[in-house]
Structures are given as structure tokens and as C-alpha cells.
Scaffold this active site. Structure first.
Site, short mmCIF file in Angstrom:
data_model
loop_
_atom_site.label_atom_id
_atom_site.label_comp_id
_atom_site.label_asym_id
_atom_site.label_seq_id
_atom_site.Cartn_x
_atom_site.Cartn_y
_atom_site.Cartn_z
N GLU A 1 14.86 -15.34 -0.85
CA GLU A 1 15.32 -16.46 -0.03
C GLU A 1 14.30 -17.59 0.03
O GLU A 1 14.65 -18.72 0.38
CB GLU A 1 15.61 -15.98 1.40
N ASP B 1 0.83 -1.20 0.00
CA ASP B 1 0.00 0.00 0.00
C ASP B 1 0.87 1.25 0.00
O ASP B 1 1.89 1.32 0.70
CB ASP B 1 -0.89 -0.04 1.25
#
Length: 540
Positions: A254, A202
Site C-alpha cells: 500500500e 527476526d
């Protein structure tokens, strides 16, 4: 599933308050969403994006977060969230959650600690506190305004002021503070560990403010974007945001399976927006310039070409969108005369759209969008052809924009009304009772899902067919559209073996000889021509 699934995915936005209510209290919830997920799998979308569901006082419908690691009891609990994520994955759907990093709720533990701490304390350094101007500090630190209206500063009892670019209950975080950065990396990992496939971020262009907090006298507009020329305002699109997203990208990389970051960034021009989706930053950014474009062949072609070129230059996909929880639904917007400015909400006393024209154009716009290369976002209910609730009584409005603007702007409630599932059920199947947190108009019955499933030509079946054909013909996977010769008021391009033609003109236009119609937003005329405000997909 491939790690680059997002490059051509169709992602469906669920607004949790208004999707499905399992317990009958009038507020949508996570168990309700879980129960309706099979319908989304049947529709044919690739992923679900869930708007905020975190603990919140709901001053801005959940975009005022009090705790980023939990679920608001209105919606359920963490166990319900885990079941929702698991069911989405069982159905082959990716699952994206909203993240609100520009500000917290004023009820967040950090801000409560800041209010009781002294000026200059570590607690206050997590937010943007400043002394006021004038001999007694009684004037705000600068001239910035809130996008919801009024000053962007609020004074605390001890005399300091804090910045809130949105509601007064949404204090902006200080992203130059290492503790803020560490906290959000931890929040990312919390939800990644629970299995989410990404984050819609956002106000992605707002986290970093220009260091001097220089005065800026141009009023902020609700989701009005930025001027396409000149330097950005001191509160938007600052260079420092890119360092933050590079760090976040390293975290997501990751994790296995192609986890993604999606920017809600109202930034122009397209070349500047494309900086958010460079290879080491975010994966997608909403194309609001496309959403804002008028219903015109020339205007839309220009936006398509400009944004594709800008994103191609950084190796990114383009993300198309026509509606979301912050704008008037496109089935209503397109019912106004071409060139009408985008409206911050519509009320009973405002000019009303031509509903039939709006839906006709909305269906045509959707077929055009779904044929473009890249990813597409759908907003819940648009697959039913839902219009804006344009006659909602003002006394039930809840959007802070309505209140902070002094009732000058109707706000966003009209696109957030709970959606209809069953025409003859209480609350049109939204929940087991008649309760609904915003009133549903009587016309909802004709848009209900059970009135459209299996009905030839219904908007639901149009979307379902379009998503199936999009996948079969690889429409989202191709390169730039191959533009076809056409009259000025016709937009025509090829994507692989499919011709996509939209007629914006006053007269029907013929299809090329030998074209085999795959799908039309409305029937062709008796002579096999494409009528006005219609899009056709045809195999060549």
C-alpha cells in the site's frame, strides 16, 4: 528510485550499541549513527539496516522489546529516529529497521498484564501459556529447549508455564491470536508512516508453533538451522507463517517507494527457504547456507547454484551474507582450517585463528560475494577487516547464551565490540570518552577507519572500490553466473563482461589472455598470476 531497488542492493547492518556513541556513555546511540552516515554513503552502500533500538531491558541486546513504538532512552528518542531516517534519505540511503515478532520482553505491558490475569484469560491468550505435566503440574508442558540453553518453559507463581524459545525474559507470542496479528499490522504501519523502507524480521521461521506442541527431543542450537530432510520441528518453519507474511506484504504494498520484508529464517533446504520469498510474501531471505559454507570451490559453487535455482523458481532474488551480529566474523572464521565447524563464540582459552590468513580469505570471499547476482548484506566493521574479539575476558560477557549455556558457549559478544573510527582517539573514536560497553582490544587501532581511508590496498578502500565497480558493471543485476572451465580448486564465472576468479588451491593460477584486471583482493604475483586465497575481477 525504482521500486525493485532491493533486488541488487548492498545493505549495511548497523548494530546500534556498537556503531557510534555521541554522548560518551559507552553505548552507541541514534545521534551517533546519524553523524556517521556520510561515511556509509561514501563507502557506496545502498541502504542501512538498523538492529533493535526499541525500549528494552537489554537482556538480549534489544531483541527483548518492551515497546515497539518508541526508542530506548539509551539510544535517544523518536525525534532522533526521525532525524536518522531523514538524514539517510537525504544521503540517498534506504533505511530498514529490525522487527522482533516471535517474542516480546517480559517487561512488555502485555506480558505484565498476562502475569496478573487468570489462566485462560484474554491477556494470557496473547502468549503461549500451558498447564504443566504431572499430578501437580510441576513438570514443563513438553520437552522443548531454549536455543540459549535449558528448558523453553518457565513456571509462573500460579502454577502455569509460558513458552520462551529464547531467554526466559522473552516470552513467545501466540500468533493464532487475532489480537497479536492486528497489533503487528499496526506496528508495521507506525514505522512505515515514519518513512522506513522495510523490516528485517527476526526469527521469521518461528512465529507459528505446531498446534499440539508435540514433544521434540533434539536440542535446539543457537542459530544452527534446521535439518535439510524430514519434517520441520514443531516450533520452526510451520506452514502458518506464510499466511502472516502474505498479510504483511499486502500492507507494505500500500506504501509507495518499494518497501521490503527481509526474513531471518534458518531454514533448509534452499527450496523450502525460497517459499518465504514467493511473489506475495517477503522480498528477501538471508542465505545462511552460503555463510556456513566451507572455504572450498566445490562447496561454494554448490551453494550458489542451489540457492539461485531455488529462488529463480519463485522469481526472487538471492541475498548473500558473510557476517552479522549473531555469528563469528568471517575474517576470523576463515582463519581456521577448512572444515572447522562454525563456533558459538571464541574465548581466550579456545583455539585461536590465523588472523592474517583469515583476513586474506575474508577479502577474497567478499569480492566473490559482491560479484554474485542479487543483493548483499555487510555487517558493520567488516569493511575495516575487523576480526572477532577472541580474547575477551569472560567476566565481561553479556550474551544470554553465555549464561544460559552454563558457560559452555562463549556467545556472540565477540562480534559486537564497538568499532574503531580513529586510531588515537578515546575508545578509538567510538565516542568522546574511553567508555565502551564491551572492551575493545588494543589491535583496534590498526583497523581504525582513519588508518585506512585513502590507503591503497586497505580493506576499506577494497570495499569502496568493489562497490563502485559493482555498480558500474551491474554485477548484482545479471542472471546466473556463467561458469568458466577451471581447475577443481578454482571458482571462476562470468557476470556480464567481468570474470570473477577465486583461487582456493595451493598454487598460483594464470588469468585468461587479454583479461584486464579491475580489482584484486591481494596483489597478483610477479608473473601476473592469481595467488592462493585471492579473488580477481577482470574485464574480458
Amino acid at each position: 528510485m525504482p521500486n525493485d531497488w532491493w533486488r541488487n542492493a548492498v545493505i549495511y547492518q548497523v548494530y546500534p550499541r556498537s556503531f557510534a556513541d555521541a554522548d560518551g556513555d559507552g553505548m552507541g546511540d541514534l545521534p551517533g549513527i546519524t553523524g556517521r552516515l556520510p561515511v556509509l554513503a561514501e563507502l557506496g552502500v545502498d541502504a542501512v539496516w538498523l538492529s533493535p533500538f526499541y525500549p528494552s531491558p537489554q537482556r538480549d541486546a534489544g531483541y527483548d522489546v518492551a515497546d515497539y513504538r518508541s526508542v530506548d532512552p539509551r539510544f535517544g528518542d523518536l525525534g532522533d529516529a526521525d532525524k536518522l531516517i531523514a538524514e539517510a534519505h537525504n544521503l540517498g540511503l534506504r533505511f530498514i529497521v529490525d522487527l522482533v515478532p516471535n517474542h516480546t520482553s517480559s517487561e512488555h505491558a502485555w506480558f505484565q498484564a498476562a502475569l496478573t490475569a487468570a489462566p485462560g484469560s484474554p491477556e494470557r491468550e496473547r502468549y503461549i501459556f500451558r498447564d504443566g505435566k504431572g499430578p501437580d503440574g510441576a513438570e514443563p508442558p513438553n520437552s522443548w529447549t531454549s536455543v540459549f540453553g535449558g528448558s523453553a518453559w518457565e513456571r509462573t507463581p500460579d502454577g502455569q508455564w509460558y513458552l520462551h524459545l529464547f531467554d526466559v525474559t522473552q516470552p513467545d507470542l501466540n500468533w493464532s491470536n487475532p489480537g497479536v496479528r492486528e497489533e503487528f499490522v499496526s506496528i508495521l504501519r507506525f514505522w512505515l508512516d515514519r518513512g522506513v523502507d522495510g523490516f528485517r524480521v527476526d526469527v521469521a521461521h518461528g512465529l507459528v508453533k505446531e498446534e499440539t506442541l508435540a514433544d521434540w527431543t533434539t536440542p535446539s542450537a543457537i542459530l544452527g538451522g534446521l535439518e535439510p530432510v524430514g519434517p520441520p520441528p514443531p516450533m520452526w518453519d510451520q506452514e502458518g507463517v506464510h499466511e502472516i507474511y502474505r498479510e504483511w506484504r499486502r500492507v507494505l504494498d500500500e506504501y509507495p517507494g518499494g518497501r521490503i520484508l527481509v526474513a531471518e529464517a534458518w531454514v533448509q533446504p534452499a527450496e523450502r527457504l525460497a517459499r518465504y520469498v514467493r511473489p506475495d510474501e517477503m522480498h528477501q531471505a538471508f542465505n545462511f547456507e552460503y555463510l556456513d559454507a566451507p572455504w572450498s570451490a566445490a562447496a561454494l559453487r554448490k551453494v550458489i547454484e542451489t540457492t539461485l535455482a531455488a529462488n529463480d523458481a519463485v522469481g526472487a532474488t538471492t541475498t548473500w551474507v558473510l557476517s552479522n551480529h549473531d555469528v563469528v566474523r568471517h575474517a576470523t572464521r576463515l582463519g581456521f582450517p577448512v572444515g572447522t565447524a562454525r563456533m558459538p563464540g571464541i574465548g581466550a582459552g579456545d583455539p585461536q585463528p590465523d588472523t592474517g590468513l583469515g583476513l586474506r580469505r575474508a577479502r577474497a570471499a567478499t569480492l566473490q560475494m559482491l560479484a554474485l547476482p542479487g543483493s548483499a548484506y555487510l555487517y558493520q566493521g567488516e569493511e575495516l577487516g575487523l576480526p572477532e574479539h577472541t580474547t575477551m575476558p569472560d567476566d565481561v560477557r553479556q550474551d544470554p547464551a553465555w549464561h544460559r549455556s552454563g558457560h559452555a558457549e562463549r556467545g556472540r559478544d565477540g562480534c559486537r565490540v564497538p568499532i574503531p573510527w580513529e586510531a588515537d582517539a578515546p575508545s578509538y573514536g567510538f565516542g568522546p570518552t574511553d567508555a565502551s560497553w564491551l572492551p575493545q582490544p588494543a589491535v583496534w587501532a590498526e583497523y581504525a577507519l582513519d588508518r585506512q581511508q585513502g590507503v591503497r590496498g586497505s580493506t576499506w578502500e577494497l570495499y569502496r572500490s568493489a562497490l563502485r565497480l559493482r555498480r558500474e558493471h551491474g554485477l548484482g543485476s545479471g542472471g546466473a553466473p556463467a561458469w568458466q572451465d577451471a581447475p577443481d580448486d578454482v571458482l571462476a564465472f562470468r557476470s556480464g563482461d567481468v570474470l570473477v576468479l577465486t583461487n582456493f588451491g595451493a598454487d598460483p593460477v594464470p588469468l585468461p589472455a587479454g583479461a584486464r584486471v579491475l580489482l584484486t583482493s591481494e596483489p597478483l604475483d610477479a608473473e601476473g598470476r592469481v595467488p592462493v586465497d585471492v579473488t580477481v575481477w577482470a574485464a574480458l
